[in-house]
Design an enzyme around this catalytic site. Structure first.
Site, PDB file in Angstrom:
ATOM      1  N   HIS A 242      16.115   3.034  25.685  1.00 22.96           N
ATOM      2  CA  HIS A 242      16.934   4.545  25.024  1.00 22.96           C
ATOM      3  C   HIS A 242      18.156   4.426  25.324  1.00 22.96           C
ATOM      4  O   HIS A 242      18.902   3.696  26.318  1.00 22.96           O
ATOM      5  CB  HIS A 242      16.480   5.705  25.609  1.00 22.96           C
ATOM      6  CG  HIS A 242      14.892   6.006  25.247  1.00 22.96           C
ATOM      7  ND1 HIS A 242      14.552   7.168  24.447  1.00 22.96           N
ATOM      8  CD2 HIS A 242      13.769   5.366  25.448  1.00 22.96           C
ATOM      9  CE1 HIS A 242      13.231   6.910  24.389  1.00 22.96           C
ATOM     10  NE2 HIS A 242      12.812   6.107  24.777  1.00 22.96           N
TER      11      HIS A 242
ATOM     12  N   GLU B 192      11.126  10.048  32.372  1.00 22.70           N
ATOM     13  CA  GLU B 192      10.476   8.802  32.634  1.00 22.70           C
ATOM     14  C   GLU B 192      10.820   8.384  34.126  1.00 22.70           C
ATOM     15  O   GLU B 192      10.706   7.216  34.244  1.00 22.70           O
ATOM     16  CB  GLU B 192      10.395   7.795  31.439  1.00 22.70           C
ATOM     17  CG  GLU B 192       9.719   8.517  30.256  1.00 22.70           C
ATOM     18  CD  GLU B 192       9.116   7.050  29.172  1.00 22.70           C
ATOM     19  OE1 GLU B 192       9.336   5.988  29.831  1.00 22.70           O
ATOM     20  OE2 GLU B 192       8.863   7.399  28.292  1.00 22.70           O
TER      21      GLU B 192
END
EC number: 3.1.4.12
Length: 655
Positions: free
Chosen positions: A639, A364
């Site tokens: 995350h 990402e």
């Protein structure tokens, strides 16, 4: 293989692309800012609650008409730029390779001479993380903001964590050869002006992150603007850079325990005892880049061995040159004791990235400007970087792609071959990004017979919507096929006369499914897990007790309890903390709308690190040495990064 250092094959196409993007960018930026102003994060909501004059709402109401007017004015230029930009993507290369050319023999080339494939084994450290560097308006959907500042801070934290001085602990006592788990902390004293780590005399001092200067005594923020000052990669693996801590049996009596008073009244969390705020971590000073005062130092840094009684008269540990062994030699010593005797390897929740990190895989990294800032910071430690991976427009896939794959790879070792493939089976929002898999072949050494020692690494990001299990399984099938094709196409060895020896084969990334949810049974039973081993997994739907989830609950990202690496580490070490701040799978049969029914396990572990035990050089084996869940990026992503250290041992090494 020739690696692509520019996105286009010639300067004419590159110049035309720059002009077209310059016409598009004002419209893109205005749309992003306009949308972001209506998607507040929980941190901004708290600020507004403390603002009696509602100044932020007033600014939004004032600037919205201005943004709209500028947006309308920029639309014709954006349309003209798009007419040039779109067809140019058919000639665009799938990645950009960046290398610091002035390294000479101080970088990856020097690392190749460290291991000849004989004698003691060699350890390699891998890490993967989803950093959510989306355009700001899209990042706010995950309760994150300020993408450009986060990219710079993420790079600094990773660099500082990986470039930590190597710490070796030696016990002089003939009877006490263990160190309590609570004493796994950053046992380094502040470095001197010459950048040399000093031994800690007498008592042991915890060192907060603001005291650590990871790049030869320089403050991390000193080179934030233009990258590393010297241009040399940080090499923390040499014995000369090790910080030696000797614990004397006669003087100390015992190693320090968790409840021991810290000199100077310093708080146990390594933060200096100051009050904790809710300021996002990417707004902190550059020095506050991941605590080194954490009780979770990497075992690569905290090597336990027994020192002999022959201490020099000066009393300085550095005077005994016999103690300066390579980490791999000390760690294979028979006297080594693991923190987890019931497991074949060490595991922990760590407040910082492992020392001597060799390979980094990120997902990402979608925003181009953020990718450039991140690359500049990572180049302070990694010599070889691949970024802007993926395709745009209609190239390679059937649907139009607005974003690249978001993959970024960084390595201390030379990259030999690269391949990228885009997943064709995507739908909904994921169809706008060219998510796929990046395959790499790296050289990590050479034998005395001039045989190359190589390793294979694959980084991927699978389909996101949780209900699309069939799509993810199809992508896993493609991943396996591409892995086999890449190995076959890049192998230059024959069984009779091998030119290359394979040391490891690793697959990592954000798989977007977990091993504890009943909705993910299809992926849990995929054949990929029969060819590659997951260190955290016992079997389909069954996790090891110490494995925790890697997806955070976005609503709590800015809570005081988890806003720093140390705090998040402490929270995740308790079951109650994990229940509160990790994302858990929800049951389809939930009786009340919006209510989470917590299932078994310790959260959704969707970030994976797998390694192959077959297909390596005969008589060699790759074993997991340690596995870490990392909290150093707290407040910067939703995350948890994960890291794995593999020990590759040859047949000549003693059992």
């Amino acid at each position: 293989m020739v690696l692509y250092t520019t996105p286009f094959p010639n300067s004419c196409l590159s110049a035309l692309h720059c002009v077209s993007w310059a016409l598009i960018f004002p419209c893109y930026w205005l749309v992003d800012r306009l949308a972001a102003s209506f998607i507040p994060t929980t941190y901004e909501k708290r600020q507004r609650a403390d603002d009696p004059c509602c100044l932020q709402l007033l600014c939004t109401a004032l600037f919205t008409p201005i943004y709209l007017a500028l947006l309308v004015a920029s639309l014709p230029f954006a349309f003209l730029g798009f007419l040039f930009w779109s067809p140019l993507q058919s000639a665009r290369r799938p990645y950009i390779y960046s290398r610091l050319e002035d390294k000479g023999l101080a970088g990856g080339a020097a690392l190749l001479s460290e291991w000849k494939g004989t004698g003691p084994g060699k350890s390699f450290c891998f890490a993967t993380a989803n950093v959510c560097l989306l355009p700001d308006s899209l990042a706010r959907v995950n309760n994150l903001f300020n993408t450009q500042a986060r990219a710079k801070e993420i790079g600094q934290r990773i660099r500082n964590g990986a470039a930590r001085p190597q710490i070796k602990i030696y016990i002089d006592s003939p009877t006490n050869t263990s160190i309590s788990a609570a004493s796994f902390s950053s046992l380094v004293s502040p470095q001197g002006g010459d950048g040399v780590a000093r031994a800690v005399p007498g008592s042991i001092k915890r060192t907060a992150s603001v005291e650590y200067k990871g790049d030869g005594g320089r403050h991390p923020g000193d080179e934030a603007a233009n990258g590393p000052a010297s241009g040399d990669p940080v090499d923390s693996s040499s014995p000369e850079d090790a910080c030696i801590v000797r614990i004397g049996g006669e003087e100390g009596g015992r190693p320090p325990e968790a409840d021991d008073p810290v000199p100077g009244g310093q708080a146990r969390n390594g933060a200096g005892g100051g009050p904790r705020g809710q300021t996002p971590n990417h707004n902190q000073q550059d020095g506050d880049s991941g605590s080194l005062g954490s009780p979770s130092a990497s075992r690569e840094s905290l090597v336990k061995g027994r020192a002999g009684p022959d201490t020099s008269a000066s009393g300085e540990p550095g005077a005994n040159s016999k103690l300066l062994y390579k980490a791999s030699v000390v760690k294979k010593a028979a006297a080594r004791r693991r923190r987890h005797p019931d497991e074949a390897f060490d595991h922990e929740v760590s407040a910082f990235f492992p020392a001597n990190l060799d390979f980094l895989c990120l997902q990402e990294v979608f925003d181009k400007r953020a990718a450039t800032k991140l690359k500049e910071q990572l180049h302070g430690y990694f010599e070889y970087i691949l970024y802007d991976v993926g395709v745009y427009g209609c190239q390679g896939c059937c649907s139009f792609k607005c974003l690249n794959s978001g993959l970024l790879f960084a390595s201390r070792y030379p990259i030999m071959d690269v391949a990228y493939h885009c997943y064709p089976n995507k739908c909904n929002d994921d169809a706008l990004a060219s998510k796929g898999a990046l395959f790499l072949k790296v050289q990590v050494g050479s034998t005395p017979q001039d045989q190359r020692i190589v390793g294979y690494i694959a980084c991927t990001h699978l389909h996101a919507p949780q209900e699309d299990s069939a799509i993810r399984c199809g992508q896993l099938d493609l991943l396996q096929d591409w892995l086999a094709d890449f190995r076959k196409s890049t192998s230059s060895s024959s069984a009779a006369n091998p030119e290359e020896l394979v040391a490891f084969d690793v697959v990592c990334g954000d798989f977007n499914f977990d091993n504890c949810s009943s909705d993910d049974k299809l992926e849990q039973q995929h054949s990929l897990f029969t060819h590659y081993r997951d260190p955290c997994r016992l079997g389909p739907g069954e996790e090891k007790p110490w494995a925790i989830g890697t997806l955070l609950d976005t609503n709590g990202l800015y809570d005081e309890d988890v806003c720093t690496p140390d705090n998040l580490q402490k929270v995740l070490e308790s079951e109650e903390g994990r229940r509160e701040y990790l994302a858990f799978p929800t049951s389809k049969s939930s009786g009340q709308k919006g209510r989470k029914e917590l299932l078994k396990g310790n959260g959704r572990r969707i970030d994976y690190m797998l390694h192959a035990e077959e297909g390596l050089c005969p008589d060699w084996k790759a074993e997991v040495e340690e596995f870490s869940f990392i909290t150093q990026l707290s407040g910067l992503t939703d995350h948890l990064p994960v890291a794995m250290r593999l020990m590759v041992s040859s047949g000549e090494e003693e059992a």
